[in-house]
Design a protein around this motif. Structure first.
Motif, PDB file in Angstrom:
ATOM      1  N   VAL A 127       0.840  -1.200   0.000  1.00 37.74           N
ATOM      2  CA  VAL A 127       0.000   0.000   0.000  1.00 37.74           C
ATOM      3  C   VAL A 127       0.876   1.252   0.000  1.00 37.74           C
ATOM      4  O   VAL A 127       0.508   2.271  -0.594  1.00 37.74           O
ATOM      5  N   ASN A 158      -2.330   4.428   6.169  1.00 32.30           N
ATOM      6  CA  ASN A 158      -1.629   3.162   5.988  1.00 32.30           C
ATOM      7  C   ASN A 158      -0.768   2.827   7.202  1.00 32.30           C
ATOM      8  O   ASN A 158      -0.736   1.671   7.669  1.00 32.30           O
ATOM      9  N   GLN A 165      -8.089  -1.338   6.582  1.00 31.49           N
ATOM     10  CA  GLN A 165      -7.655  -1.927   5.320  1.00 31.49           C
ATOM     11  C   GLN A 165      -8.788  -1.923   4.291  1.00 31.49           C
ATOM     12  O   GLN A 165      -8.542  -1.774   3.090  1.00 31.49           O
ATOM     13  N   SER A 218      -8.529  -0.082   0.751  1.00 36.82           N
ATOM     14  CA  SER A 218      -8.820  -0.790  -0.495  1.00 36.82           C
ATOM     15  C   SER A 218      -9.748   0.019  -1.386  1.00 36.82           C
ATOM     16  O   SER A 218      -9.549   0.113  -2.606  1.00 36.82           O
ATOM     17  N   ALA A 225      -7.916   3.113  -2.771  1.00 41.06           N
ATOM     18  CA  ALA A 225      -6.894   2.804  -3.771  1.00 41.06           C
ATOM     19  C   ALA A 225      -7.494   2.361  -5.101  1.00 41.06           C
ATOM     20  O   ALA A 225      -6.804   2.364  -6.124  1.00 41.06           O
ATOM     21  N   GLY A 259      -4.713  -1.786  -7.253  1.00 41.70           N
ATOM     22  CA  GLY A 259      -4.773  -2.822  -6.217  1.00 41.70           C
ATOM     23  C   GLY A 259      -5.898  -3.800  -6.469  1.00 41.70           C
ATOM     24  O   GLY A 259      -5.947  -4.476  -7.489  1.00 41.70           O
TER      25      GLY A 259
END
Length: 236
Positions: free
Chosen positions: A78, A93, A140, A144, A147, A151
């Motif tokens: 990440v 992160n 997370q 996700s 991003a 990813g």
């Protein structure tokens, strides 16, 4: 099995298989030895007495080490995506990484201090594991989505969000109902006044634990596309 050699996907694969085996193997041994009841004992109850306590401690510690490696690899991945701050916030992160490390520390405490030997320290470790573990998978899930499309796919993002929500909702009855459980023995009687609270707490505890496993299962595809390298620099 060539996919197993792609990138670092062996890390989450090993973590998922080993962690699942830890819960299942110790439960089956404790059940075979009649150390616990067949209907939803606490996870720690299955590793309270020897020899299953020794197996539980060793396997849980190895799971914590595998979890540490997997969480670190995910953090670096990440971090690579967050080279553009508009994609992922680097602070978010780092915060997720910190929660992940604290969760692994909680696992080490649970593995070292058995429930029936040093109850207070064991409970502190379990609470640290569950609280920071839930926070880790929530962050997370957020990372996700932020991003995307880099990813993970949107389907995986939604699965992670669903698992995180399930773990979050199951965490509260795990802790709240545990406060109403007064019986400390490993065998429960359905006639006990606190028996419904024990069942509710134990069931939700298993749900949270396997939610973590399902969450790391979603890392496998991501881990296929990157590797980590160690660079040695010697000072002149």
């Amino acid at each position: 099995m060539s996919w197993f050699k792609q990138g670092l996907c062996f890390l989450p694969v090993f973590l998922v298989i080993w962690s699942s085996s830890t819960f299942i193997v110790t439960y089956l041994i404790a059940l075979f030895r009649h150390d616990v009841d067949i209907i939803f004992p606490y996870i720690s109850d299955t590793g309270a007495n020897p020899p299953e306590s020794c197996i539980f401690g060793l396997m849980t510690f190895i799971s914590a080490c595998a979890g540490t490696a997997t969480i670190y690899a995910r953090y670096k991945y990440v971090e690579k995506l967050s080279e553009d701050p508009k994609v992922v916030n680097p602070r978010l992160n780092k915060t997720a990484f910190l929660f992940g490390m604290l969760s692994c520390l909680g696992m080490c405490i649970v593995a070292t201090f058995q429930e029936t030997t040093v109850t207070v320290i064991h409970d502190i470790g379990a609470l640290l594991f569950f609280v920071t573990g839930v926070l880790y998978i929530i962050l997370q899930s957020v990372l996700s989505h932020r991003a995307y499309p880099f990813g993970s796919s949107m389907f995986v993002c939604r699965v992670r969000s669903g698992v995180a929500i399930l773990a979050f909702l199951a965490f509260f009855p795990t802790v709240i109902c545990a406060f109403f459980v007064t019986q400390t023995t490993l065998h429960r009687d359905k006639g006990d006044t606190d028996y419904p609270y024990h069942i509710a707490s134990a069931v939700c505890e298993w749900i949270v634990a396997f939610s973590f496993i399902c969450f790391f299962l979603t890392y496998i595809d991501d881990f296929k596309i990157f590797t980590l390298r160690v660079r040695v620099e010697c000072k002149e």
